[in-house]
Design a protein around this motif. Sequence first.
Motif, PDB file in Angstrom:
ATOM      1  N   ARG A  60       0.856  -1.191   0.000  1.00  0.00           N
ATOM      2  CA  ARG A  60       0.000   0.000   0.000  1.00  0.00           C
ATOM      3  C   ARG A  60       0.891   1.240   0.000  1.00  0.00           C
ATOM      4  O   ARG A  60       2.044   1.177   0.392  1.00  0.00           O
ATOM      5  N   ASP A  61       0.288   2.367  -0.380  1.00  0.00           N
ATOM      6  CA  ASP A  61       1.017   3.640  -0.381  1.00  0.00           C
ATOM      7  C   ASP A  61       0.748   4.407   0.911  1.00  0.00           C
ATOM      8  O   ASP A  61      -0.399   4.449   1.381  1.00  0.00           O
ATOM      9  N   TYR A  62       1.770   5.067   1.452  1.00  0.00           N
ATOM     10  CA  TYR A  62       1.597   5.946   2.619  1.00  0.00           C
ATOM     11  C   TYR A  62       2.417   7.213   2.439  1.00  0.00           C
ATOM     12  O   TYR A  62       3.593   7.152   2.063  1.00  0.00           O
ATOM     13  N   THR A  76       2.072   8.356   9.078  1.00  0.00           N
ATOM     14  CA  THR A  76       0.922   8.291   9.984  1.00  0.00           C
ATOM     15  C   THR A  76      -0.175   7.521   9.278  1.00  0.00           C
ATOM     16  O   THR A  76      -0.564   7.863   8.151  1.00  0.00           O
ATOM     17  N   GLN A  78      -3.994   5.717   9.297  1.00  0.00           N
ATOM     18  CA  GLN A  78      -5.351   5.648   9.841  1.00  0.00           C
ATOM     19  C   GLN A  78      -5.836   4.210   9.697  1.00  0.00           C
ATOM     20  O   GLN A  78      -5.845   3.671   8.593  1.00  0.00           O
ATOM     21  N   GLY A  83      -8.880  -3.502   7.538  1.00  0.00           N
ATOM     22  CA  GLY A  83      -7.803  -3.119   6.620  1.00  0.00           C
ATOM     23  C   GLY A  83      -6.625  -4.082   6.740  1.00  0.00           C
ATOM     24  O   GLY A  83      -6.099  -4.281   7.829  1.00  0.00           O
ATOM     25  N   GLU A  84      -6.208  -4.612   5.636  1.00  0.00           N
ATOM     26  CA  GLU A  84      -5.158  -5.627   5.648  1.00  0.00           C
ATOM     27  C   GLU A  84      -3.826  -5.033   6.141  1.00  0.00           C
ATOM     28  O   GLU A  84      -3.149  -5.607   6.986  1.00  0.00           O
ATOM     29  N   VAL A  85      -3.469  -3.882   5.610  1.00  0.00           N
ATOM     30  CA  VAL A  85      -2.162  -3.297   5.932  1.00  0.00           C
ATOM     31  C   VAL A  85      -2.273  -2.270   7.064  1.00  0.00           C
ATOM     32  O   VAL A  85      -1.469  -2.267   7.997  1.00  0.00           O
ATOM     33  N   SER A  86      -3.310  -1.428   7.021  1.00  0.00           N
ATOM     34  CA  SER A  86      -3.404  -0.369   8.049  1.00  0.00           C
ATOM     35  C   SER A  86      -3.650  -0.949   9.432  1.00  0.00           C
ATOM     36  O   SER A  86      -3.220  -0.375  10.430  1.00  0.00           O
ATOM     37  N   PHE A 253      -6.773   9.275  -1.520  1.00  0.00           N
ATOM     38  CA  PHE A 253      -6.491   8.095  -0.697  1.00  0.00           C
ATOM     39  C   PHE A 253      -7.666   7.129  -0.811  1.00  0.00           C
ATOM     40  O   PHE A 253      -8.242   6.733   0.183  1.00  0.00           O
ATOM     41  N   THR A 256      -8.600   0.687  -1.829  1.00  0.00           N
ATOM     42  CA  THR A 256      -7.835  -0.037  -2.850  1.00  0.00           C
ATOM     43  C   THR A 256      -8.739  -1.023  -3.561  1.00  0.00           C
ATOM     44  O   THR A 256      -9.740  -1.451  -3.017  1.00  0.00           O
TER      45      THR A 256
HETATM   46  C1  LIG Z   1      -0.641   8.158  -2.608  1.00  0.00           C
HETATM   47  C2  LIG Z   1      -1.357   7.596  -1.401  1.00  0.00           C
HETATM   48  C3  LIG Z   1      -0.951   7.996  -0.131  1.00  0.00           C
HETATM   49  C4  LIG Z   1      -1.619   7.487   0.996  1.00  0.00           C
HETATM   50  N1  LIG Z   1      -1.221   7.923   2.227  1.00  0.00           N
HETATM   51  C5  LIG Z   1      -1.865   7.481   3.343  1.00  0.00           C
HETATM   52  C6  LIG Z   1      -1.482   7.956   4.636  1.00  0.00           C
HETATM   53  O1  LIG Z   1      -0.571   8.769   4.783  1.00  0.00           O
HETATM   54  N2  LIG Z   1      -2.158   7.459   5.713  1.00  0.00           N
HETATM   55  C7  LIG Z   1      -3.188   6.559   5.582  1.00  0.00           C
HETATM   56  O2  LIG Z   1      -3.752   6.139   6.606  1.00  0.00           O
HETATM   57  N3  LIG Z   1      -3.556   6.103   4.351  1.00  0.00           N
HETATM   58  C8  LIG Z   1      -2.919   6.526   3.240  1.00  0.00           C
HETATM   59  N4  LIG Z   1      -3.287   6.043   2.008  1.00  0.00           N
HETATM   60  C9  LIG Z   1      -4.294   4.953   1.924  1.00  0.00           C
HETATM   61  C10 LIG Z   1      -3.554   3.592   2.050  1.00  0.00           C
HETATM   62  O3  LIG Z   1      -2.757   3.382   0.890  1.00  0.00           O
HETATM   63  C11 LIG Z   1      -4.509   2.389   2.150  1.00  0.00           C
HETATM   64  O4  LIG Z   1      -5.430   2.452   1.096  1.00  0.00           O
HETATM   65  C12 LIG Z   1      -5.252   2.331   3.480  1.00  0.00           C
HETATM   66  O5  LIG Z   1      -4.325   2.285   4.570  1.00  0.00           O
HETATM   67  C13 LIG Z   1      -6.127   1.063   3.541  1.00  0.00           C
HETATM   68  O6  LIG Z   1      -5.341  -0.070   3.310  1.00  0.00           O
HETATM   69  P1  LIG Z   1      -5.694  -1.432   4.047  1.00  0.00           P
HETATM   70  O7  LIG Z   1      -4.821  -2.502   3.484  1.00  0.00           O
HETATM   71  O8  LIG Z   1      -5.678  -1.275   5.523  1.00  0.00           O
HETATM   72  O9  LIG Z   1      -7.211  -1.661   3.658  1.00  0.00           O
HETATM   73  P2  LIG Z   1      -7.776  -2.707   2.578  1.00  0.00           P
HETATM   74  O10 LIG Z   1      -7.561  -4.093   3.093  1.00  0.00           O
HETATM   75  O11 LIG Z   1      -7.229  -2.351   1.238  1.00  0.00           O
HETATM   76  O12 LIG Z   1      -9.323  -2.331   2.638  1.00  0.00           O
HETATM   77  C14 LIG Z   1     -10.108  -2.585   3.832  1.00  0.00           C
HETATM   78  C15 LIG Z   1     -11.383  -1.788   3.829  1.00  0.00           C
HETATM   79  O13 LIG Z   1     -11.124  -0.381   3.963  1.00  0.00           O
HETATM   80  C16 LIG Z   1     -11.625   0.333   2.852  1.00  0.00           C
HETATM   81  N5  LIG Z   1     -10.585   1.343   2.569  1.00  0.00           N
HETATM   82  C17 LIG Z   1      -9.388   1.110   1.992  1.00  0.00           C
HETATM   83  N6  LIG Z   1      -8.684   2.248   1.892  1.00  0.00           N
HETATM   84  C18 LIG Z   1      -9.447   3.214   2.426  1.00  0.00           C
HETATM   85  C19 LIG Z   1      -9.264   4.609   2.626  1.00  0.00           C
HETATM   86  N7  LIG Z   1      -8.137   5.239   2.252  1.00  0.00           N
HETATM   87  N8  LIG Z   1     -10.291   5.293   3.194  1.00  0.00           N
HETATM   88  C20 LIG Z   1     -11.427   4.674   3.577  1.00  0.00           C
HETATM   89  N9  LIG Z   1     -11.653   3.357   3.417  1.00  0.00           N
HETATM   90  C21 LIG Z   1     -10.680   2.636   2.847  1.00  0.00           C
HETATM   91  C22 LIG Z   1     -11.780  -0.682   1.745  1.00  0.00           C
HETATM   92  O14 LIG Z   1     -12.810  -0.319   0.849  1.00  0.00           O
HETATM   93  C23 LIG Z   1     -12.170  -1.921   2.539  1.00  0.00           C
HETATM   94  O15 LIG Z   1     -13.534  -1.905   2.869  1.00  0.00           O
HETATM   95  C24 LIG Z   1      -2.672   6.548   0.866  1.00  0.00           C
HETATM   96  C25 LIG Z   1      -3.070   6.164  -0.433  1.00  0.00           C
HETATM   97  C26 LIG Z   1      -2.441   6.685  -1.538  1.00  0.00           C
HETATM   98  C27 LIG Z   1      -2.897   6.250  -2.913  1.00  0.00           C
END
Ligand SMILES: Cc1cc2nc3c(=O)[nH]c(=O)nc-3n(C[C@H](O)[C@H](O)[C@H](O)COP(=O)(O)OP(=O)(O)OC[C@H]3O[C@@H](n4cnc5c(N)ncnc54)[C@H](O)[C@@H]3O)c2cc1C
Length: 256
Positions: A60-62, A76, A78, A83-86, A253, A256
């Motif tokens: 994932r991107d952060y 940082t 959220q 969420g798999e990675v967060s 953001f 995914t």
């Molecule tokens: C360029 C870029 C920079 C980013 N920077 C940050 C950052 O600084 N901090 C940060 O916390 N995140 C950031 N993100 C978002 C991050 O990349 C992930 O998408 C987010 O952490 C969710 O990933 P996950 O694996 O936990 O969730 P997943 O396993 O991919 O998804 C779990 C559930 O959460 C939902 N979900 C996924 N992403 C989001 C989201 N962003 N908002 C609301 N619901 C979501 C999905 O629909 C799903 O239901 C950034 C994304 C991009 C493209």
Amino acid sequence: MARAAVPGRLSWRVATVKETRDETATARTLLLDVPGWPGHLPGQHVAVKLTAPDGYAAQRDYSIAGAPEDGRLELTVQRQDDGEVSSYLAGVAEPGDQFEVRGPIGGWFAWPPADPRPLLLLAGGSGIVPLMSMIRTHAQANSQVPVRLIYSARTPADVIYATELAERERVSPLTVTHLYTRTAPVTAVIPPAPPAPRVFAGRLNAKVLAATAFPPSANPAIFVCGPSGFVETASALLVAAGHPPGTIKTERFGPT
Ligand SMILES: Cc1cc2nc3c(=O)[nH]c(=O)nc-3n(C[C@H](O)[C@H](O)[C@H](O)COP(=O)(O)OP(=O)(O)OC[C@H]3O[C@@H](n4cnc5c(N)ncnc54)[C@H](O)[C@@H]3O)c2cc1C
């Protein structure tokens, strides 16, 4: 910092968690030690790769939260439900843990501190992260360029960096407007003058923008970051208010 601007092949590097800091009940900052880190520009992000013992990897991107000269890489995250990675980064990771990072990525959504234009920042939720890097860089460079941040969060308890923002507002040319989307709609409260915080209930709209953003005549550099819906609404409102689209940089953001 200059090295970050040099294009080249980005390789995966091992990051070691040095410190964690809870920002809210669901957002956590990770301070990472990354040997060989080439530096970054405020606004850039990294790719994070987690690899399980069986070889399964998730990426994932952060965004980078720290100023370029801080030495360590600061993220940082959220936590998202399921969420798999967060859920790992913002819930489980602890000092000593290691994972891979690649970057810095994204030279377009970046603020060069030498830019003399006023800086207008619009954040939705964790979209504050790259904008905080800009605010910290602005302070580090002792820039006197005026900065206005419009920050939309669900409730006051969801505001990331709340204490630091209040302090920076006191000592630098920064004005913060808070929007709380999940508090009962009330009449807007606008204290008479900065640096007192400006607080609105509800979502961003044309009236709030007109009351708090720089006008187009000030020719601000504009950065908008957050969930797709927030970015779309904010960009449309900015253009409708007369800001040239070419002055508005956005990062989404989205899920995914
Ligand atoms: C360029 C870029 C920079 C980013 N920077 C940050 C950052 O600084 N901090 C940060 O916390 N995140 C950031 N993100 C978002 C991050 O990349 C992930 O998408 C987010 O952490 C969710 O990933 P996950 O694996 O936990 O969730 P997943 O396993 O991919 O998804 C779990 C559930 O959460 C939902 N979900 C996924 N992403 C989001 C989201 N962003 N908002 C609301 N619901 C979501 C999905 O629909 C799903 O239901 C950034 C994304 C991009 C493209």
